[in-house]
Design a protein around this motif. Structure first.
Motif, PDB file in Angstrom:
ATOM      1  N   UNK A 118      -4.588  -3.305   9.041  1.00 44.03           N
ATOM      2  CA  UNK A 118      -3.908  -4.599   9.010  1.00 44.03           C
ATOM      3  C   UNK A 118      -3.047  -4.766   7.751  1.00 44.03           C
ATOM      4  N   UNK A 126      -5.411  -6.334  -1.967  1.00 43.28           N
ATOM      5  CA  UNK A 126      -4.059  -6.784  -1.629  1.00 43.28           C
ATOM      6  C   UNK A 126      -3.813  -6.663  -0.127  1.00 43.28           C
ATOM      7  N   UNK A 127      -2.949  -7.518   0.364  1.00 37.00           N
ATOM      8  CA  UNK A 127      -2.617  -7.502   1.791  1.00 37.00           C
ATOM      9  C   UNK A 127      -1.412  -6.622   2.064  1.00 37.00           C
ATOM     10  N   UNK A 128      -0.866  -6.030   1.055  1.00 41.26           N
ATOM     11  CA  UNK A 128       0.347  -5.223   1.227  1.00 41.26           C
ATOM     12  C   UNK A 128       0.241  -3.954   0.388  1.00 41.26           C
ATOM     13  N   UNK A 176     -10.140 -10.384   1.739  1.00 43.32           N
ATOM     14  CA  UNK A 176      -9.716  -9.315   0.832  1.00 43.32           C
ATOM     15  C   UNK A 176     -10.542  -9.331  -0.452  1.00 43.32           C
ATOM     16  N   UNK A 179      -4.562 -17.777   6.698  1.00 43.71           N
ATOM     17  CA  UNK A 179      -4.151 -17.129   5.453  1.00 43.71           C
ATOM     18  C   UNK A 179      -5.225 -17.242   4.365  1.00 43.71           C
ATOM     19  N   UNK A 180      -5.829 -18.419   4.162  1.00 45.51           N
ATOM     20  CA  UNK A 180      -6.896 -18.475   3.137  1.00 45.51           C
ATOM     21  C   UNK A 180      -8.052 -17.555   3.474  1.00 45.51           C
ATOM     22  N   UNK A 231      -0.241  -4.625   5.225  1.00 45.73           N
ATOM     23  CA  UNK A 231       1.184  -4.540   5.550  1.00 45.73           C
ATOM     24  C   UNK A 231       1.873  -3.481   4.682  1.00 45.73           C
ATOM     25  N   UNK A 274      -1.665 -12.361   7.786  1.00 46.94           N
ATOM     26  CA  UNK A 274      -1.521 -11.256   6.848  1.00 46.94           C
ATOM     27  C   UNK A 274      -0.130 -11.280   6.198  1.00 46.94           C
ATOM     28  N   UNK A 275       0.896 -11.603   6.988  1.00 49.83           N
ATOM     29  CA  UNK A 275       2.236 -11.698   6.408  1.00 49.83           C
ATOM     30  C   UNK A 275       2.309 -12.842   5.410  1.00 49.83           C
ATOM     31  N   UNK A 276       1.694 -13.956   5.798  1.00 48.38           N
ATOM     32  CA  UNK A 276       1.692 -15.101   4.874  1.00 48.38           C
ATOM     33  C   UNK A 276       0.931 -14.771   3.602  1.00 48.38           C
ATOM     34  N   UNK A 277      -0.186 -14.067   3.799  1.00 46.48           N
ATOM     35  CA  UNK A 277      -0.969 -13.694   2.623  1.00 46.48           C
ATOM     36  C   UNK A 277      -0.155 -12.762   1.712  1.00 46.48           C
ATOM     37  N   UNK A 278       0.575 -11.828   2.342  1.00 40.91           N
ATOM     38  CA  UNK A 278       1.385 -10.902   1.546  1.00 40.91           C
ATOM     39  C   UNK A 278       2.475 -11.650   0.796  1.00 40.91           C
ATOM     40  N   UNK A 306      -7.861 -14.768   5.035  1.00 40.00           N
ATOM     41  CA  UNK A 306      -7.457 -13.401   4.732  1.00 40.00           C
ATOM     42  C   UNK A 306      -7.650 -13.127   3.251  1.00 40.00           C
ATOM     43  N   UNK A 307      -7.238 -14.084   2.426  1.00 41.50           N
ATOM     44  CA  UNK A 307      -7.417 -13.898   0.981  1.00 41.50           C
ATOM     45  C   UNK A 307      -8.898 -13.761   0.641  1.00 41.50           C
ATOM     46  N   UNK A 366       2.411 -14.772  -0.033  1.00 36.87           N
ATOM     47  CA  UNK A 366       1.763 -15.584  -1.055  1.00 36.87           C
ATOM     48  C   UNK A 366       1.403 -14.742  -2.276  1.00 36.87           C
ATOM     49  N   UNK A 367       1.090 -13.482  -2.057  1.00 33.76           N
ATOM     50  CA  UNK A 367       0.821 -12.609  -3.197  1.00 33.76           C
ATOM     51  C   UNK A 367       2.098 -12.307  -3.974  1.00 33.76           C
ATOM     52  N   UNK A 368       3.235 -12.219  -3.224  1.00 33.42           N
ATOM     53  CA  UNK A 368       4.466 -11.732  -3.843  1.00 33.42           C
ATOM     54  C   UNK A 368       5.183 -12.790  -4.659  1.00 33.42           C
TER      55      UNK A 368
END
Lengths: 339, 583
Positions: free
Chosen positions: A233, A291-293, A21, A14-15, A235, B144-148, A17-18, B150-152
Motif C-alpha cells: 500500500x 512513512x506512507x510513501x 504506520x 487518513x488518521x 505509495x 494513503x494518498x492523503x497521508x502521503x 493510516x497514520x 500530509x507527510x509531504x
C-alpha cells in the motif's frame, strides 16, 4: 488495535493510516530489540533481513562459517512466531529430501504424500551451494510459486513462506555455484561481515555464560501476513519508479546509460525481478520508517542487497577481481534522481 | 583493442551522445509545462520557486555568454591557425548566434512547477515533494494518498522557509570558465603567430602583381605599328594569360618565373622592332634637342619622347618657320639636317635629310639673291621629310612602350621575388603605366643585339642619353665595341666589382683585371635545378631575381635557424643589383 487496522486497512481513514504506520514502526522496533537480545551486532544485516521479510522476499546470506547466519535465521523465525525448518545441503541430498515424496500407506489404499522440510514458514537452506544443481533447483517452484508439485499433485506451502539460504564463499571445493535462475529468485543477497572487536567480546560474554539468551516470540503468521499487504500500500510515485527503472537499466552492459565499468565488466545485468526487489524493498523501507510513501533514498538503501547477486560478471570482470558491490555503488552515483 | 574496434566504439559513443542531445532537444520542444496542482503546495514552495527562477535566468545569461564567447573564441583560434581571412567578423557572428540560440533554448526549458518540486527533493525532501505533486495532480483522495500528502506538505513548508540558506541564486562554482576561455583565446591570438600570415602575404603580393602585370600588359596589347597590331597573336595570348597565370601560381617563384618569361618575350619583340629606326630617332632627337633654335629643340624632344603626333606638328611648324625665316635660319636648318643625316644609319632617311638640307640651302641662296627673307619659300617649303620623321617617332613610341612594359615586368618580378610590399608593387605598376620617355629604357640594353654591335649597356653608358644599362652591360666599357654574339659587352678595361662588406669584406671597390678575349663557347653542362639555362648568359638582375625567389621558397619550406637565415638575407642584400653603386 493494530490487527483490526491491518485487516481493515482498505477502509481506513487518513488518521487511521497514520496511526497504523506509527504502530507498525513501533512493532518493528520491538522486533529489532528482540532480535538484538540474541544476536550481537550485525544491525545492518538484521535490518536488511527484516526489510526482505516485510517485502515477502527470500534471502541469500553469504559469509564465512561461524558468523551467526544460522542463529540469525533461527532467531528471526522465533521472534516472528513462525515455523522453522533447517535443511543441511550436501552433495548427496536429493530433491525429494526437500520437497517430500510419495510413500505407500499400508493402512490406506495407496500412496500418500509425505511432506518434506520445505513445508514450513521459514526454511533455512544451509550451505545451499553444496548440493547439486538438480537439488538446488527443487526449490525453484517453492520459492516462486509457494507450491510443491510431487507426483503430478501441487501442494501449497504455508503462508507466509520464506527461504533463507546461506553459503560459504571460502570453501569452494565440492560446491556448485547457484544457477542464475535460482539466484534471481532471492530478493536480497546479504553479506554477513566479520564482527568488530567489541562485538566479538559481547558474543563471548553472551554465548559462553550459564544461560544463553533466547529471543522472545513477538508476532504470529497473521500479523506478518498483514504487514506484507501493508507494504504494497505504500505509495511509490512514478518518479521513484522511474529512478528504480533507470538503476536497473544501468546494470545492463549494453545500455547507453550504463557506466563504463559496467559495460566493460558485466555480462548480464538485473532483470524485472531486480526491479521488483528494488521497489518492494523501498516500500518496505518506507514502512519500517513509518512513512506512507517511498523515496529515492529508500531505493538506494536496498539497491546493494537487491542488485549485487544480479550482476553477472564477464570474463574480464572475474579476471580483474571486480566486486559487484563496487559496480552497484558506481551505478548509484551515476544515476540521478531525475532524468 | 584494435584500432577498428576502438574507432567503432568511439563512433558509437559519439553517435549515442549526439542522439541523446537530439532527443533532449525534441523533449524540450515537446515539453508540456506543468503548473502547480495545489495552492498549498505552491505556497509552501513559493520562496524556493522564486530563487529557482532567478538562478535559472542568471545561469542562462552566464551560459549564453559562455557559449557565445567559447564558440567565437574557438572559431577565432581555429581561423587564426588556418588560412582564412576576415575571421574576426565571422567568429563574432557565430558567437552572437550561438548565444541567441542558447538563450532561446533556455527560454523553452525554463523551469515549471515540476522542476521546482524536483529541486526541493534534491535539497533533502527525498521524493516527498514530487510525491505530493503527483498525487495532487492525480486528485487521489484515498487515505494513503492523503497521508502521503500530509507527510509531504510540512516538509515543503519547512524547506521553503529555509530556501535562502539552502539554495544559492548565484552559483559561482564555474564563474571562472568564461574569463578562462577569454584568457586562452587572447593568449593564443597574442602568442602564436598565425600560420597563414605568410601565405596571405604571398597571396596579396601575387594579387598586387597581377594588377600591375595587367596594367603593363594593357599598355602594349593594342600597340599599332605600320597600321597593324604590333604584337604577334601568340604573344598576345601569352600576355593575356599572364594575370591568370600569376593568380594560379602555387608559389611565388612560379609567379616570378612567369613574369620574367613575359618580360623576356616583350623585350625580344622590342629588340626585333626596327632597332635601327629607334636608334635613328634617338640620335636625331638627342642631336636636335641641343640646337639653340626652339623649333629644332621641340622637334628633337618630340622625337626623343617618341610622340608621333607631336613630331608631325613640330615638323610642320619648323617647315613654316624655315620657309618664312631668313637665310641665316635656313642655313642653320640645313646644317642641322646635314648633321642629322650623318647621325642616322638609315640610308633613305639620310638621303632625304640631305636633300632637304640642299633644298633649304637653295632657298637660302634664293633669299640672298632676292634680298628678302622667305622669298624663295617654294624651294624651302616642306623641305623637311615629315613623313619619315613621324615614322621614326612611331617606331620609337612602340619600342618605348615595349621597353617600358618589359622593364616594368622585370622590376615586378624582382620585387615579387624580394617580397616587396604592396605599395612597392603598386609603384612598379605606376612605372608600367608611364608614357615611354626614352627609347632604350632602364631594363638594360639587350645583350648583344646583333653581331658587332656589342652590348647596349656599353653604348648607353657612353652616350649618356640612354637609360642605365644594367646587367651585362653595366660596366663602362670605354671602347664600346663588344665582341658580339650573346655575350656581355666586353670593354677594353677591367671590371669594377664590390667586395661585399656584409659578408666580411671591407666594402671598398676593387678593380678586377683580366684579359679581354673574343669569347669562348664554354663548357655546356646541364644543371637540373638551376633557374638558368645552361650555356646561356642572362642579365644579372634576372639571375639575382630568380635566385632570390628560390631562396624565399626554400626557406619557407625548410626554415633555417634565425641566425643562419639572416646570413642568407645579408648575402642577398650584399649582392643585390645596385648595392655597390649606392655605397
Amino acid at each position: 488495535m493494530i490487527k483490526q487496522a491491518i485487516t481493515a486497512f482498505n477502509g481506513a481513514s487518513e488518521p487511521e493510516v497514520h496511526l497504523l504506520l506509527e504502530e507498525v514502526g513501533q512493532r518493528l522496533r520491538e522486533v529489532d530489540d528482540a532480535i538484538g537480545q540474541a544476536i550481537v551486532g550485525q544491525q545492518e544485516v538484521v535490518h536488511q533481513v527484516l526489510t526482505a521479510l516485510l517485502a515477502g522476499g527470500h534471502l541469500l546470506l553469504e559469509g564465512i562459517p561461524g558468523l551467526g547466519k544460522t542463529a540469525l535465521v533461527r532467531t528471526v523465525a522465533r521472534v516472528m512466531g513462525l515455523t522453522f525448518r533447517r535443511i543441511q545441503f550436501t552433495p548427496d541430498l536429493m530433491p525429494a529430501d526437500i520437497t517430500g515424496t510419495l510413500v505407500f500407506d499400508r493402512a490406506g489404499s495407496g500412496f500418500r504424500f509425505e511432506e518434506g522440510p520445505v513445508f514450513a514458514h521459514f526454511v533455512l537452506a544451509d550451505e545451499i551451494n553444496r548440493a547439486t544443481p538438480k537439488t538446488q533447483s527443487a526449490l525453484l517452484e517453492a520459492m516462486q510459486e509457494h507450491t510443491v508439485t510431487v507426483g503430478g499433485v501441487t501442494h501449497p506451502l504455508p503462508s507466509p513462506f520464506f527461504v533463507m539460504a546461506t553459503q560459504n564463499p571460502l570453501e569452494m571445493e565440492g560446491t556448485y555455484l547457484l544457477p542464475e535462475a535460482q539466484l534471481d529468485r532471492f530478493m536480497f543477497k546479504i553479506t554477513v561481515p566479520y564482527p568488530s572487536a567489541q562485538e566479538l567480546m559481547a558474543i563471548a560474554v553472551l554465548t559462553t555464560g550459564a544461560q544463553v539468551p533466547q529471543a522472545p516470540g513477538l508476532l504470529g503468521p497473521g500479523e506478518l501476513a498483514g504487514w506484507l499487504q501493508l507494504v504494497r500500500q505504500v505509495i511509490a510515485v512514478e518518479d521513484v519508479l522511474a529512478y528504480a527503472t533507470r538503476l536497473i537499466l544501468a546494470t545492463q552492459p549494453h545500455h547507453p546509460q550504463a557506466p563504463e565499468r559496467v559495460q566493460r565488466f558485466v555480462r548480464y545485468g538485473a532483470g524485472p525481478r531486480g526491479l521488483q526487489a528494488l521497489v518492494l524493498g523501498a516500500r518496505a523501507e518506507a514502512l519500517r520508517a513509518g512513512r506512507a510513501q517511498a523515496g529515492f533514498q529508500d531505493v538506494r538503501a536496498v539497491a546493494l542487497p537487491a542488485l549485487r547477486h544480479r550482476l553477472l560478471l564477464g570474463f574480464e570482470g572475474v579476471a580483474e577481481g571486480i566486486s559487484p558491490d563496487d559496480l552497484v555503488r558506481e551505478i548509484l552515483t551515476t544515476v540521478t534522481d531525475h532524468e | 583493442m584494435s584500432a577498428a574496434s576502438a574507432f567503432l566504439k568511439t563512433s558509437n559513443k559519439i553517435f549515442a551522445g549526439v542522439m541523446a542531445r537530439v532527443r533532449a532537444v525534441l523533449r524540450l520542444l515537446n515539453r508540456q509545462r506543468l503548473d502547480w496542482p495545489d495552492d498549498a503546495l505552491a505556497a509552501a514552495l513559493a520562496p524556493l520557486r522564486k530563487r529557482v527562477r532567478e538562478r535559472y535566468w542568471l545561469e542562462s545569461l552566464r551560459l549564453a555568454l559562455l557559449w557565445g564567447l567559447g564558440l567565437a573564441g574557438a572559431l577565432q583560434v581555429i581561423l587564426h591557425l588556418v588560412y582564412i581571412e576576415e575571421i574576426v567578423s565571422w567568429a563574432a557572428l557565430v558567437g552572437v548566434m550561438a548565444a541567441f540560440l542558447f538563450a532561446f533554448g533556455r527560454f523553452l526549458g525554463r523551469p515549471d512547477a515540476l522542476e521546482v518540486v524536483r529541486v526541493a527533493d534534491g535539497l533533502g525532501l527525498d521524493a516527498r515533494a514530487v510525491t505530493a505533486f503527483r498525487l495532487l495532480r492525480q486528485h487521489r483522495t484515498d487515505p494513503w494518498a492523503k497521508a502521503a500528502c500530509a507527510e509531504s506538505l510540512p516538509g515543503c513548508k519547512q524547506l521553503g522557509s529555509r530556501a535562502g540558506d539552502l539554495y544559492q541564486v548565484f552559483d559561482n562554482r564555474r564563474f571562472w570558465m568564461g574569463p578562462g576561455i577569454l584568457a586562452v583565446v587572447v593568449l593564443v591570438l597574442a602568442v602564436i603567430p598565425p600560420a597563414w600570415e605568410g601565405g596571405r602575404m604571398d597571396r596579396e603580393l601575387r594579387k598586387q602583381a597581377e594588377i600591375v602585370a595587367e596594367s603593363a600588359v594593357g599598355q602594349v596589347k593594342g600597340l599599332q605599328f605600320d597600321g597593324r597590331n604590333l604584337l604577334p597573336a601568340e604573344l598576345r595570348r601569352s600576355l593575356d594569360s599572364l594575370p591568370r597565370d600569376l593568380r594560379r601560381a602555387q608559389e611565388r617563384s612560379q609567379a616570378v618565373a612567369r613574369l620574367q618569361k613575359a618580360a623576356q618575350e616583350v623585350e625580344n619583340l622590342s629588340t626585333n622592332l626596327s632597332p635601327a629606326a629607334r636608334r635613328d630617332a634617338m640620335s636625331l632627337g638627342a642631336l636636335w634637342e641641343r640646337q639653340p633654335d626652339r623649333n629644332w629643340h621641340d622637334l628633337g624632344a618630340a622625337l626623343t619622347r617618341g610622340d608621333q603626333e607631336r613630331v608631325g606638328k613640330e615638323a610642320a611648324a619648323l617647315n613654316q618657320a624655315v620657309a618664312t625665316g631668313g637665310s641665316v635660319k635656313k642655313e642653320q636648318a640645313a646644317q642641322a639636317l646635314f648633321q642629322g643625316a650623318e647621325a642616322v644609319s638609315n640610308a633613305t632617311l639620310r638621303q632625304q635629310l640631305r636633300e632637304a638640307a640642299q633644298k633649304i640651302l637653295a632657298g637660302a641662296e634664293g633669299d640672298r639673291l632676292s634680298g628678302k627673307s622667305g622669298g624663295s619659300s617654294a624651294a624651302a617649303a616642306n623641305a623637311l621629310p615629315s613623313e619619315a620623321l613621324t615614322g621614326l617617332a612611331d617606331a620609337a613610341t612602340a619600342a618605348g612602350h615595349l621597353a617600358n612594359a618589359s622593364s616594368a615586368l622585370f622590376g615586378l618580378a624582382q620585387q615579387l621575388a624580394a617580397g616587396a610590399s604592396g605599395r612597392e608593387l603598386a609603384q612598379a605598376g605606376d612605372l608600367a603605366s608611364m608614357a615611354p620617355v626614352t627609347g632604350a629604357s632602364s631594363a638594360g640594353g639587350p645583350a648583344g643585339e646583333t653581331g658587332g654591335q656589342g652590348a647596349a649597356g656599353g653604348q648607353d653608358g657612353n652616350s649618356g642619353s640612354g637609360g642605365n644599362g644594367e646587367g651585362s652591360g653595366r660596366g663602362n666599357s670605354g671602347g664600346g665595341n663588344g665582341s658580339g654574339g650573346q655575350g656581355a659587352g666586353h670593354g677594353g678595361g677591367g671590371l669594377n666589382a664590390q667586395k661585399p662588406s656584409l659578408l666580411g669584406g671591407s666594402g671598398e671597390r676593387v678593380n678586377v683585371t683580366g684579359d679581354v678575349r673574343n669569347g669562348e663557347d664554354g663548357v655546356q653542362i646541364t644543371l637540373p635545378h638551376s633557374p638558368t639555362e645552361a650555356g646561356s648568359v642572362l642579365p644579372y638582375t634576372r639571375v639575382y631575381t630568380q635566385y632570390l625567389a628560390e631562396a624565399h621558397d626554400s626557406l619557407s619550406r625548410a626554415p633555417l635557424p634565425p641566425a643562419m637565415e639572416s646570413l642568407v638575407w645579408k648575402y642577398f642584400d650584399g649582392v643585390q643589383p645596385g648595392a655597390g653603386e649606392n655605397k
